[in-house]
Design an enzyme around this catalytic site. Sequence first.
Site, PDB file in Angstrom:
ATOM      1  N   ARG A  91     -18.907   2.899 -30.499  1.00 43.71           N
ATOM      2  CA  ARG A  91     -18.622   1.497 -30.809  1.00 43.71           C
ATOM      3  C   ARG A  91     -19.859   0.606 -30.697  1.00 43.71           C
ATOM      4  O   ARG A  91     -20.007  -0.349 -31.446  1.00 43.71           O
ATOM      5  CB  ARG A  91     -17.517   0.975 -29.883  1.00 43.71           C
ATOM      6  CG  ARG A  91     -17.341  -0.503 -30.095  1.00 43.71           C
ATOM      7  CD  ARG A  91     -16.076  -1.052 -29.558  1.00 43.71           C
ATOM      8  NE  ARG A  91     -16.199  -2.503 -29.526  1.00 43.71           N
ATOM      9  CZ  ARG A  91     -15.377  -3.309 -28.917  1.00 43.71           C
ATOM     10  NH1 ARG A  91     -14.333  -2.831 -28.292  1.00 43.71           N
ATOM     11  NH2 ARG A  91     -15.562  -4.605 -28.933  1.00 43.71           N
ATOM     12  N   LYS A  96     -22.866 -11.371 -31.704  1.00 45.88           N
ATOM     13  CA  LYS A  96     -22.626 -11.461 -30.265  1.00 45.88           C
ATOM     14  C   LYS A  96     -23.850 -10.963 -29.506  1.00 45.88           C
ATOM     15  O   LYS A  96     -24.547 -10.057 -29.975  1.00 45.88           O
ATOM     16  CB  LYS A  96     -21.404 -10.636 -29.864  1.00 45.88           C
ATOM     17  CG  LYS A  96     -20.089 -11.274 -30.276  1.00 45.88           C
ATOM     18  CD  LYS A  96     -18.889 -10.602 -29.609  1.00 45.88           C
ATOM     19  CE  LYS A  96     -17.597 -11.241 -30.124  1.00 45.88           C
ATOM     20  NZ  LYS A  96     -16.389 -10.740 -29.440  1.00 45.88           N
ATOM     21  N   TRP A 125      -9.129   0.985 -28.146  1.00 44.71           N
ATOM     22  CA  TRP A 125     -10.082  -0.051 -28.535  1.00 44.71           C
ATOM     23  C   TRP A 125     -11.540   0.391 -28.553  1.00 44.71           C
ATOM     24  O   TRP A 125     -12.424  -0.404 -28.825  1.00 44.71           O
ATOM     25  CB  TRP A 125      -9.910  -1.289 -27.649  1.00 44.71           C
ATOM     26  CG  TRP A 125      -8.613  -1.977 -27.929  1.00 44.71           C
ATOM     27  CD1 TRP A 125      -7.413  -1.735 -27.326  1.00 44.71           C
ATOM     28  CD2 TRP A 125      -8.364  -2.980 -28.924  1.00 44.71           C
ATOM     29  NE1 TRP A 125      -6.442  -2.530 -27.878  1.00 44.71           N
ATOM     30  CE2 TRP A 125      -6.990  -3.303 -28.856  1.00 44.71           C
ATOM     31  CE3 TRP A 125      -9.164  -3.638 -29.867  1.00 44.71           C
ATOM     32  CZ2 TRP A 125      -6.397  -4.252 -29.697  1.00 44.71           C
ATOM     33  CZ3 TRP A 125      -8.581  -4.584 -30.688  1.00 44.71           C
ATOM     34  CH2 TRP A 125      -7.212  -4.878 -30.604  1.00 44.71           C
ATOM     35  N   ARG A 162      -8.060 -16.864 -25.122  1.00 46.83           N
ATOM     36  CA  ARG A 162      -9.036 -16.732 -24.022  1.00 46.83           C
ATOM     37  C   ARG A 162      -9.421 -18.081 -23.424  1.00 46.83           C
ATOM     38  O   ARG A 162     -10.582 -18.300 -23.065  1.00 46.83           O
ATOM     39  CB  ARG A 162     -10.298 -16.002 -24.478  1.00 46.83           C
ATOM     40  CG  ARG A 162     -10.073 -14.736 -25.258  1.00 46.83           C
ATOM     41  CD  ARG A 162      -9.267 -13.736 -24.494  1.00 46.83           C
ATOM     42  NE  ARG A 162      -9.014 -12.538 -25.290  1.00 46.83           N
ATOM     43  CZ  ARG A 162      -8.195 -11.558 -24.900  1.00 46.83           C
ATOM     44  NH1 ARG A 162      -7.537 -11.653 -23.754  1.00 46.83           N
ATOM     45  NH2 ARG A 162      -8.008 -10.506 -25.640  1.00 46.83           N
ATOM     46  N   ASP A 180     -18.960  -6.428 -26.349  1.00 42.41           N
ATOM     47  CA  ASP A 180     -18.109  -7.613 -26.406  1.00 42.41           C
ATOM     48  C   ASP A 180     -18.161  -8.444 -25.121  1.00 42.41           C
ATOM     49  O   ASP A 180     -17.270  -8.327 -24.281  1.00 42.41           O
ATOM     50  CB  ASP A 180     -16.664  -7.182 -26.683  1.00 42.41           C
ATOM     51  CG  ASP A 180     -15.743  -8.367 -26.894  1.00 42.41           C
ATOM     52  OD1 ASP A 180     -16.249  -9.484 -27.027  1.00 42.41           O
ATOM     53  OD2 ASP A 180     -14.514  -8.160 -26.923  1.00 42.41           O
ATOM     54  N   ARG A 236     -19.234 -13.451 -39.065  1.00 47.53           N
ATOM     55  CA  ARG A 236     -19.402 -12.778 -37.772  1.00 47.53           C
ATOM     56  C   ARG A 236     -19.662 -11.278 -37.936  1.00 47.53           C
ATOM     57  O   ARG A 236     -19.109 -10.633 -38.834  1.00 47.53           O
ATOM     58  CB  ARG A 236     -18.175 -12.990 -36.892  1.00 47.53           C
ATOM     59  CG  ARG A 236     -17.979 -14.438 -36.535  1.00 47.53           C
ATOM     60  CD  ARG A 236     -16.741 -14.649 -35.714  1.00 47.53           C
ATOM     61  NE  ARG A 236     -16.907 -14.425 -34.308  1.00 47.53           N
ATOM     62  CZ  ARG A 236     -16.115 -13.662 -33.563  1.00 47.53           C
ATOM     63  NH1 ARG A 236     -15.127 -12.968 -34.107  1.00 47.53           N
ATOM     64  NH2 ARG A 236     -16.308 -13.557 -32.265  1.00 47.53           N
ATOM     65  N   GLU A 238     -20.792  -9.586 -10.839  1.00 46.44           N
ATOM     66  CA  GLU A 238     -21.025  -8.244 -11.387  1.00 46.44           C
ATOM     67  C   GLU A 238     -20.822  -7.180 -10.310  1.00 46.44           C
ATOM     68  O   GLU A 238     -20.148  -6.165 -10.539  1.00 46.44           O
ATOM     69  CB  GLU A 238     -22.454  -8.151 -11.938  1.00 46.44           C
ATOM     70  CG  GLU A 238     -22.765  -6.777 -12.507  1.00 46.44           C
ATOM     71  CD  GLU A 238     -24.196  -6.627 -13.003  1.00 46.44           C
ATOM     72  OE1 GLU A 238     -25.073  -7.392 -12.553  1.00 46.44           O
ATOM     73  OE2 GLU A 238     -24.427  -5.751 -13.836  1.00 46.44           O
ATOM     74  N   GLU A 252     -13.928 -15.081 -20.293  1.00 46.37           N
ATOM     75  CA  GLU A 252     -12.960 -14.012 -20.536  1.00 46.37           C
ATOM     76  C   GLU A 252     -13.159 -12.821 -19.595  1.00 46.37           C
ATOM     77  O   GLU A 252     -12.233 -12.401 -18.915  1.00 46.37           O
ATOM     78  CB  GLU A 252     -13.057 -13.553 -22.003  1.00 46.37           C
ATOM     79  CG  GLU A 252     -12.156 -12.378 -22.316  1.00 46.37           C
ATOM     80  CD  GLU A 252     -12.215 -11.944 -23.780  1.00 46.37           C
ATOM     81  OE1 GLU A 252     -12.950 -12.568 -24.566  1.00 46.37           O
ATOM     82  OE2 GLU A 252     -11.525 -10.975 -24.130  1.00 46.37           O
ATOM     83  N   GLU A 257     -10.790  -6.378 -35.913  1.00 47.86           N
ATOM     84  CA  GLU A 257      -9.561  -6.480 -35.119  1.00 47.86           C
ATOM     85  C   GLU A 257      -8.374  -6.897 -35.993  1.00 47.86           C
ATOM     86  O   GLU A 257      -7.686  -7.870 -35.711  1.00 47.86           O
ATOM     87  CB  GLU A 257      -9.766  -7.427 -33.934  1.00 47.86           C
ATOM     88  CG  GLU A 257     -10.907  -6.942 -33.028  1.00 47.86           C
ATOM     89  CD  GLU A 257     -11.078  -7.727 -31.750  1.00 47.86           C
ATOM     90  OE1 GLU A 257     -10.752  -8.923 -31.740  1.00 47.86           O
ATOM     91  OE2 GLU A 257     -11.545  -7.142 -30.756  1.00 47.86           O
ATOM     92  N   LYS A 313     -14.221 -14.414 -39.547  1.00 47.13           N
ATOM     93  CA  LYS A 313     -14.080 -13.115 -38.876  1.00 47.13           C
ATOM     94  C   LYS A 313     -13.342 -12.221 -39.856  1.00 47.13           C
ATOM     95  O   LYS A 313     -12.162 -12.442 -40.132  1.00 47.13           O
ATOM     96  CB  LYS A 313     -13.278 -13.287 -37.591  1.00 47.13           C
ATOM     97  CG  LYS A 313     -12.870 -11.987 -36.904  1.00 47.13           C
ATOM     98  CD  LYS A 313     -12.154 -12.239 -35.571  1.00 47.13           C
ATOM     99  CE  LYS A 313     -11.715 -10.941 -34.911  1.00 47.13           C
ATOM    100  NZ  LYS A 313     -11.120 -11.157 -33.568  1.00 47.13           N
TER     101      LYS A 313
HETATM  102  C1  GCU Z   1     -12.762 -10.414 -27.855  1.00 46.61           C
HETATM  103  C2  GCU Z   1     -11.549 -11.183 -27.423  1.00 46.61           C
HETATM  104  C3  GCU Z   1     -10.640 -11.521 -28.562  1.00 46.61           C
HETATM  105  C4  GCU Z   1     -11.441 -12.173 -29.690  1.00 46.61           C
HETATM  106  C5  GCU Z   1     -12.595 -11.290 -30.080  1.00 46.61           C
HETATM  107  C6  GCU Z   1     -13.529 -11.924 -31.096  1.00 46.61           C
HETATM  108  O1  GCU Z   1     -12.393  -9.122 -28.226  1.00 46.61           O
HETATM  109  O2  GCU Z   1     -10.855 -10.449 -26.441  1.00 46.61           O
HETATM  110  O3  GCU Z   1      -9.647 -12.365 -28.083  1.00 46.61           O
HETATM  111  O4  GCU Z   1     -10.649 -12.430 -30.778  1.00 46.61           O
HETATM  112  O5  GCU Z   1     -13.383 -11.030 -28.949  1.00 46.61           O
HETATM  113  O6  GCU Z   1     -14.621 -12.306 -30.692  1.00 46.61           O
HETATM  114  O7  GCU Z   1     -13.205 -12.024 -32.257  1.00 46.61           O
END
Ligand code: GCU
Length: 549
Positions: free
Chosen positions: A333, A357, A538, A158, A362, A316, A508, A390, A283, A279
């Site tokens: 989600r 976050k 997702w 990103r 996200d 995280r 926006e 992003e 994901e 993390k």
């Molecule tokens: C978003 C992003 C990812 C990143 C993720 C994160 O989803 O698109 O590229 O890894 O955030 O914060 O871990």
Amino acid sequence: MVRNVDYKCWLNFAQMGGHPAAKRYRDQLDSICVLGDGPISRTVKEELGRGLSELTGKDSFAVHAEPQAETSVIAAVDYLENGGLLDEGYIVRAAKAGDKVQVVISSPSERGLLYGTFAFLRQLQAGRGLEKIDILENPKNELRMLNHWDNFDGSIERGYAGRSIFYNRNELVDDLGRIQDYARLLASLGINSIAINNVNVHYLETTFIEERLDLVKTLADIFRPYGIKLFLSINYASPMQLAGLETADPLDPDVQQWWIDQTAKVYEQIPDLGGFLVKADSENRPGPFTYGRNHADGANMLGRALKPFGGILIWRCFVYDCQQDWRDYETDRARAAYDHFYPLDGEFDDNVILQIKNGPMDFQVREPVSPLFGKLERTNQILELQITQEYTGQQRHLCYLVPQWKEILEFDTFAKGPGSTVDKILAGAIFEQSHSGITAVVNVGRDGNWTGHTLAQANLYGYGRLAWDPSLSAEQITDEWVVATFGHNEKVKHTVSKMLLRSWEIYENYTTPLGIGWMCNPGHHYGPSVDGYEYSKWGTYHRADHQAL
Ligand code: GCU
């Protein structure tokens, strides 16, 4: 390397050249004295000398070894009565000395002196009368951090401003001087910590804690004189990947011992490392869920390995099911982080921090504030923002994020009655926390102007200023930045400020109006695309149709 005219960003002191105040400073200031010979004091000496020369156009300033009655600027630890100052706080105060003015910068720490020095230079950039300077400041947040999503091959997840300023083809870049220039920019804002690699830790970056410690040490040596500590993003499955263990179960004694030993090796090389960032179970990243353990088990195991060295473990909260079926209307989600972490409130060790976050999803153009803020009463927590654009135009569009961040920081959770705003929670003023602060995914790369386009520099500047003091207004930050970057032309100031301040809302409106979210193209996220994610796995469905939002 190409260095654009705007390479210096907001430290563009020469812009003051034609300003009447610069002439006054030239007459009023001719010498400096910095006491202390630690690495940060040496930076203070360099930055004062350099800043003042560029501001006044004088080649050099006399350097006094000891303060004298006629010394123009004195910077020294505990030079003034430091009542009310935190360790990183500072006083910058002017006093008349004959027909001259003497400015004193004082702090309990060298780091505070560095921040005071830049605060002083900021006053001069703004054209303030020297004699009027009288500032006492403490940072509102303990941890003022940036996260790099840089990969060892030099790509940036990103990233929209070129390749990594740290890495190239699995080595450090040749141009270490540029990294030092970056450290200056960050120190001028009071940033005190950075995570130097992507939270998605691929095999190559996993080796940072083992065979590539030399590289981490080189970076730590560059950032140290600017008061910046390094954090490493680590791979939860490192004991398996690096040592061939059969498990990464946090309750397994061999796994625990591996982390204890490995962490000790890391600290042997970099004794002032900030700690680790993780993390996990997110994901497709490994984590404690694989072993039927929860995130407190996982985080505390690492926190305990860091504890003897004063290290911090940042964990995280971006944990959700990224394998959802769009026909599944049960899984929500937006609840995921809350559902995972709220039940664990009070179970994390005192050197463990949860990184949350700003929104429950996200980094969308607009989101409500994460419900974890205001609910976690017994857990260290920091806010994670995204400076890299992003979902907000990828640094090709103008989208100034300071107004968005102000909205988040000022949001009232009512956790302890009215006034329990997010900024106060982060500062540790609402709940008792041993650590607090704010972090953000940074927007810089190897482009000559660092951020892809010049106006995107304002997002980095604005973040740094808010991390230091969230109560600064968007207008004040914007004015400061425009003047520091482009000089004192009123028309430029008016025009650029207006463009910046309106840009988020405008962005926006033409991409994701009505707070819907997720109307962007899958994968690269450069939108708009109304149903881009609507039928993907997702879990990011807006569920808006012709009948309802
Ligand atoms: C978003 C992003 C990812 C990143 C993720 C994160 O989803 O698109 O590229 O890894 O955030 O914060 O871990």
